[in-house]
Design a protein around this motif. Structure first.
Motif, PDB file in Angstrom:
ATOM      1  N   UNK A  52       0.845  -1.193   0.000  1.00 39.64           N
ATOM      2  CA  UNK A  52       0.000   0.000   0.000  1.00 39.64           C
ATOM      3  C   UNK A  52       0.879   1.241   0.000  1.00 39.64           C
ATOM      4  N   UNK A  53       0.545   2.186  -0.853  1.00 43.26           N
ATOM      5  CA  UNK A  53       1.342   3.403  -0.954  1.00 43.26           C
ATOM      6  C   UNK A  53       0.445   4.557  -1.374  1.00 43.26           C
ATOM      7  N   UNK A  54       0.997   5.729  -1.367  1.00 41.89           N
ATOM      8  CA  UNK A  54       0.256   6.934  -1.736  1.00 41.89           C
ATOM      9  C   UNK A  54       0.891   7.591  -2.944  1.00 41.89           C
ATOM     10  N   UNK A  55       0.108   8.408  -3.609  1.00 37.42           N
ATOM     11  CA  UNK A  55       0.632   9.175  -4.743  1.00 37.42           C
ATOM     12  C   UNK A  55       1.807  10.017  -4.252  1.00 37.42           C
ATOM     13  N   UNK A  56       2.887   9.967  -5.030  1.00 34.36           N
ATOM     14  CA  UNK A  56       4.088  10.702  -4.675  1.00 34.36           C
ATOM     15  C   UNK A  56       5.122   9.890  -3.929  1.00 34.36           C
ATOM     16  N   UNK A  57       4.739   8.730  -3.400  1.00 31.06           N
ATOM     17  CA  UNK A  57       5.671   7.885  -2.669  1.00 31.06           C
ATOM     18  C   UNK A  57       6.720   7.267  -3.588  1.00 31.06           C
ATOM     19  N   UNK A  58       7.798   6.814  -2.962  1.00 25.60           N
ATOM     20  CA  UNK A  58       8.809   6.017  -3.642  1.00 25.60           C
ATOM     21  C   UNK A  58       8.669   4.593  -3.119  1.00 25.60           C
ATOM     22  N   UNK A  59       8.529   3.630  -4.025  1.00 28.88           N
ATOM     23  CA  UNK A  59       8.352   2.244  -3.608  1.00 28.88           C
ATOM     24  C   UNK A  59       9.392   1.364  -4.282  1.00 28.88           C
ATOM     25  N   UNK A  60       9.707   0.277  -3.575  1.00 31.35           N
ATOM     26  CA  UNK A  60      10.665  -0.689  -4.095  1.00 31.35           C
ATOM     27  C   UNK A  60      10.086  -2.090  -3.981  1.00 31.35           C
ATOM     28  N   UNK A  61      10.176  -2.826  -5.065  1.00 24.78           N
ATOM     29  CA  UNK A  61       9.748  -4.226  -5.121  1.00 24.78           C
ATOM     30  C   UNK A  61      10.987  -5.055  -5.403  1.00 24.78           C
ATOM     31  N   UNK A  62      11.131  -6.143  -4.666  1.00 27.90           N
ATOM     32  CA  UNK A  62      12.303  -6.971  -4.867  1.00 27.90           C
ATOM     33  C   UNK A  62      11.940  -8.309  -5.496  1.00 27.90           C
ATOM     34  N   UNK A  63      12.896  -8.884  -6.171  1.00 26.11           N
ATOM     35  CA  UNK A  63      12.735 -10.167  -6.857  1.00 26.11           C
ATOM     36  C   UNK A  63      14.017 -10.954  -6.656  1.00 26.11           C
ATOM     37  N   UNK A  64      13.879 -12.182  -6.178  1.00 21.46           N
ATOM     38  CA  UNK A  64      15.050 -13.020  -5.923  1.00 21.46           C
ATOM     39  C   UNK A  64      14.939 -14.297  -6.744  1.00 21.46           C
ATOM     40  N   UNK A  65      16.031 -14.631  -7.404  1.00 19.28           N
ATOM     41  CA  UNK A  65      16.079 -15.861  -8.205  1.00 19.28           C
ATOM     42  C   UNK A  65      16.702 -16.986  -7.392  1.00 19.28           C
ATOM     43  N   UNK A  66      16.288 -18.202  -7.672  1.00 13.54           N
ATOM     44  CA  UNK A  66      16.786 -19.358  -6.922  1.00 13.54           C
ATOM     45  C   UNK A  66      18.199 -19.758  -7.343  1.00 13.54           C
ATOM     46  N   UNK A  67      18.700 -19.180  -8.444  1.00  8.54           N
ATOM     47  CA  UNK A  67      20.084 -19.357  -8.850  1.00  8.54           C
ATOM     48  C   UNK A  67      20.504 -18.104  -9.627  1.00  8.54           C
ATOM     49  N   UNK A  68      21.772 -17.981  -9.846  1.00  9.79           N
ATOM     50  CA  UNK A  68      22.265 -16.785 -10.528  1.00  9.79           C
ATOM     51  C   UNK A  68      21.756 -16.722 -11.964  1.00  9.79           C
ATOM     52  N   UNK A  69      21.273 -15.533 -12.351  1.00 10.32           N
ATOM     53  CA  UNK A  69      20.697 -15.357 -13.693  1.00 10.32           C
ATOM     54  C   UNK A  69      21.326 -14.169 -14.417  1.00 10.32           C
ATOM     55  N   UNK A  70      22.551 -13.793 -14.001  1.00 12.93           N
ATOM     56  CA  UNK A  70      23.212 -12.653 -14.621  1.00 12.93           C
ATOM     57  C   UNK A  70      22.283 -11.439 -14.556  1.00 12.93           C
ATOM     58  N   UNK A  71      22.052 -10.778 -15.660  1.00 13.33           N
ATOM     59  CA  UNK A  71      21.121  -9.633 -15.692  1.00 13.33           C
ATOM     60  C   UNK A  71      19.873  -9.969 -16.495  1.00 13.33           C
TER      61      UNK A  71
END
Lengths: 121, 106
Positions: free
Chosen positions: B12-31
């Protein structure tokens, strides 16, 4: 404009067969892989497989191997997703998308508008 | 298969906020990591590809970073049209799996 246009919604009974389509335009259809993605009602995205229309090379997710068939007709710039015997659990929205780039930079853009498949007795 | 785990599942966030979503891989996937936005009843839309490259036409308030196993999507200065569900996807190896999604709500 690069565009993928999918066929319309389908309502089928369990056990029936179905083929849905995805027509590409605005680019060289035979030069880009086309992928299929499932989204069950209220759920996330599931990657099903891809096809290279140039030579019909196809790769499936193990979760969908044997459950569906992906094909393409390059003469009409169209990819297909096919079932021989539908189940209620196949009820979902199905999207096609063009694969762009080459390893390690691969992404999917654009996407078709989606085809809703409803399987119900 | 490579498993992709997003956090949080909802935010939940408001207009104007800065938000961060993270994603983790189960093994290395370079970029080999992409981010998509999906609004209700619409097809997913590509935002970020190759971890940090902004897709043409996507506002610059969207940014991506990371490599290896940990990635982030940052939205700086949320706009009303940004409230949607966001998915990461690895394109390192087939099957090109997605994260479970993060629903961004007002």
């Amino acid at each position: 404009e690069v565009q993928l246009v999918q066929s319309g919604a389908e309502v089928k009974k369990p056990g029936e067969s179905l083929r849905i389509s995805c027509k590409g335009s605005g680019y060289s259809f035979t030069s880009y892989w086309i992928g299929w993605v499932r989204q069950m009602p209220g759920k996330g995205l599931e990657w099903m497989g891809v096809i290279y229309p140039g030579d019909s090379d196809t790769k499936y997710s193990p979760s969908f191997q044997g459950q569906v068939t992906i094909s393409a007709d390059k003469s009409i710039s169209t990819a297909y997703l096919q079932w021989t015997s539908l189940k209620a659990s196949d009820t979902a929205m199905y999207y096609c998308a063009r694969r762009v780039g080459s390893s390690p930079g691969i992404w999917f853009d654009p996407w078709g508008q989606g085809t809703l498949v409803i399987v119900s007795s | 298969d490579i498993q992709m785990t997003q956090s949080p599942s909802s935010l939940s966030a408001s207009v104007g906020d800065r938000v961060t979503i993270t994603c983790r891989a189960s093994q290395r996937i370079s970029s080999s990591l992409n981010w998509y936005q999906q609004k209700p009843g619409k097809a997913p839309k590509l935002l970020i590809y190759a971890a940090s490259s902004l897709q043409s036409g996507v506002p610059s308030r969207f940014g991506g970073s990371g490599s290896g196993t940990d990635f982030t999507l940052t939205i700086s200065g949320l706009q009303p049209e940004d409230f949607a569900t966001y998915y990461c996807q690895q394109s390192y190896s087939i099957p090109y799996t997605f994260g479970q999604g993060t629903k961004l709500e007002i």
